[in-house]
Write an enzyme that holds these catalytic residues in place. Structure first.
Site, mmCIF file in Angstrom:
data_model
loop_
_atom_site.group_PDB
_atom_site.id
_atom_site.type_symbol
_atom_site.label_atom_id
_atom_site.label_comp_id
_atom_site.label_asym_id
_atom_site.label_seq_id
_atom_site.Cartn_x
_atom_site.Cartn_y
_atom_site.Cartn_z
ATOM 1 C CB SER A 115 -2.684 -3.069 3.283
ATOM 2 O OG SER A 115 -3.844 -2.527 3.887
ATOM 3 C CG ASP B 245 -3.926 4.777 0.629
ATOM 4 O OD1 ASP B 245 -4.499 4.704 1.741
ATOM 5 O OD2 ASP B 245 -3.256 3.841 0.160
ATOM 6 C CG HIS C 271 -3.224 2.033 3.639
ATOM 7 N ND1 HIS C 271 -3.701 1.932 2.342
ATOM 8 C CD2 HIS C 271 -3.303 0.801 4.180
ATOM 9 C CE1 HIS C 271 -4.061 0.674 2.115
ATOM 10 N NE2 HIS C 271 -3.822 -0.025 3.213
#
Length: 369
Positions: free
Chosen positions: A44, A334, A337
Site C-alpha cells: 500500500s 493515517d 502510511h
C-alpha cells in the site's frame, strides 16, 4: 515565376522553423527522462489503484479523505493525502506515474512501454499475508503479472529491443511491512512455531527468489526500499499505553533489512549486469520521527486522518474521519502510511542522497550507470 519561388522559399523557411520547434519541444518533453520505464512492485505504500479492482479486498483507499491533496483532489486508490512514493519516483525519472496493471487489463490497454505498477495494498512477500484484508496481489503474483507484460513488450518490439529497454528501466520494490505486521501481531503460540530470526530469514529467501525472477525477465536496475521502523507508526504506538514504538516489530524490520542487504550484495557478484540501489528506509524514517522539526514537521506520532484515541489511530482514514488542516505538518497521513510531504523526503533522499542512506549508489547514479 517569382511568386512561385517566393512561395517555395516561404514554405521552406516555415518547414525549417517547424522542425526546429519540434526539436526544442522534444528536448523539453523528453530531455529530463532518465529511464525508459518504471516498474513498481510492493504494498500500500506504493499502490496507485490496483486494489480498486479487487472486489473482495477491504484494503482500499478509493474514497475521501484520501487524495485530498492529489492534483485532481480526488481519491484514486492511493493510501495518501496526495502523491505516494511511486508517483514521486516517477517524477524524479521524468516519467508519468506508472498506471495500475489491473486498470490496463480492465481497459484492454497494451500501453506498457513507459512502465506499470503491480503494487497492492495488503500485499506481502509471502502469499497469504493479506488474510486480514481478504484480498491483495502478493509479490509472487505481481512478478507473474510482470512476466505477462514482458511477453507483450517483447511481442511488440522484438526480443533485442525489448531487452534493451528493460535493461535500462527501473524496477522499484517496496514490500515487507505486512509480513512484519503479520508475524509480530500474531499470537504467542503462532510465534513459537518459528523464531523471529527464522521468520525474517525466510522473508529474505522468498524475496530473493522473486528478485531473481525479475532479473530473468530482463530487469537489471533495481531500487530496493528496506522496511521502515514500522513499530513507530500510529497503529503500533496505539497499542502501547506510553505511545512508545513497538520495538519487537522494529527489531524484526531491522533484522530483515540486514539480511536483504546481504542478499543484494550476493546477487551483485553472482548475476551479470545486476545493479541496485538499496535505500535505508528504516534510518531515514526514524530520523523523521525522532527529529521532526529538522524536516519541517510538527507531529510525528499521530495520524492526520483517522479517528478516536490520542493518536487518531483507532480508525483508518474514512469519509467519516476527521483530518488535520495542514497535512505537511504531519509525518503520518493515517494509522500506517506517510503523508506526501514525508514521502517526498524519502524519495528525494533515495534519488540524490549520500551513501549513508542510498548505497552502493543512489538512484540518480543508478540510472546513469
Amino acid at each position: 515565376m517569382a511568386s512561385s519561388l517566393y512561395v517555395v522559399k516561404h514554405n521552406f523557411i516555415l518547414t525549417i522553423m517547424f522542425c526546429f520547434m519540434m526539436i526544442i519541444n522534444f528536448k523539453y518533453t523528453r530531455g529530463d527522462q532518465l529511464a525508459p520505464a518504471l516498474f513498481v512492485f510492493g504494498d500500500s505504500l506504493v499502490d496507485v489503484g490496483n486494489n480498486n479492482h479487487l472486489p473482495f479486498s477491504i484494503a482500499k483507499a478509493n474514497f475521501p479523505h484520501n487524495g485530498i491533496d492529489f492534483p485532481t483532489h480526488k481519491a484514486t486508490g492511493r493510501f495518501s493525502n496526495g502523491k505516494n512514493a511511486a508517483d514521486l519516483l516517477a517524477e524524479k525519472l521524468g516519467l508519468v506515474s506508472p498506471p495500475p496493471y489491473l486498470t490496463l487489463t480492465h481497459t484492454k490497454s497494451s500501453n506498457f512501454s513507459s512502465g506499470v505498477s503491480f503494487a497492492s495494498g495488503g500485499a506481502g512477500i509471502f502469499d497469504g499475508t493479506d488474510q486480514l484484508y481478504r484480498q491483495s496481489i502478493p509479490l509472487t503474483k505481481q512478478v507473474d503479472y510482470f512476466g505477462i507484460v514482458q511477453g507483450k513488450i517483447t511481442q511488440q518490439l522484438g526480443q533485442i529491443e525489448a531487452q534493451k529497454i528493460l535493461s535500462k528501466s527501473v524496477f522499484a520494490i517496496v514490500i515487507g511491512s505486512n509480513d512484519i505486521f503479520g508475524y509480530f501481531g500474531s499470537s504467542a503460540s503462532s510465534q513459537n512455531k518459528v523464531t523471529p530470526q527464522q521468520y525474517v530469514a525466510s522473508m529474505v529467501l522468498a524475496f530473493k527468489g522473486q528478485l531473481k525472477r525479475l532479473y530473468d525477465f530482463g530487469g537489471r536496475k533495481f531500487v530496493i526500499f528496506g522496511v521502515a521502523a514500522v513499530g513507530c507508526c500510529p497503529s503500533q504506538r496505539d497499542g502501547n499505553k506510553t505511545e512508545a514504538c513497538n520495538e519487537a516489530a522494529n527489531f524484526g524490520a531491522s533484522n530483515y533489512d540486514k539480511g536483504l542487504i546481504s542478499a543484494l550484495q550476493d546477487y551483485q557478484t553472482q548475476l551479470k549486469g545486476f545493479q541496485y540501489t538499496y535505500f535505508d528506509t528504516y534510518a531515514v524514517f526514524l530520523n523523521l520521527i525522532q527529529q521532526p522539526a529538522i524536516y519541517g514537521f510538527k507531529e510525528a506520532k499521530a495520524a492526520c486522518c483517522g479517528g478516536l484515541g490520542n493518536l487518531h489511530a483507532k480508525l483508518a482514514c474514512l469519509p467519516i474521519s476527521t483530518y488535520c488542516s495542514n497535512r505537511s505538518d504531519h509525518v503520518f497521513w493515517d494509522l500506517y502510511h506517510p503523508t506526501e510531504a514525508a514521502d517526498r523526503i524519502i524519495v528525494d533522499t533515495a534519488f540524490n542522497g549520500p551513501r549513508k542512506f542510498a548505497f552502493p549508489i543512489n538512484v540518480k547514479q543508478l540510472v546513469a550507470a
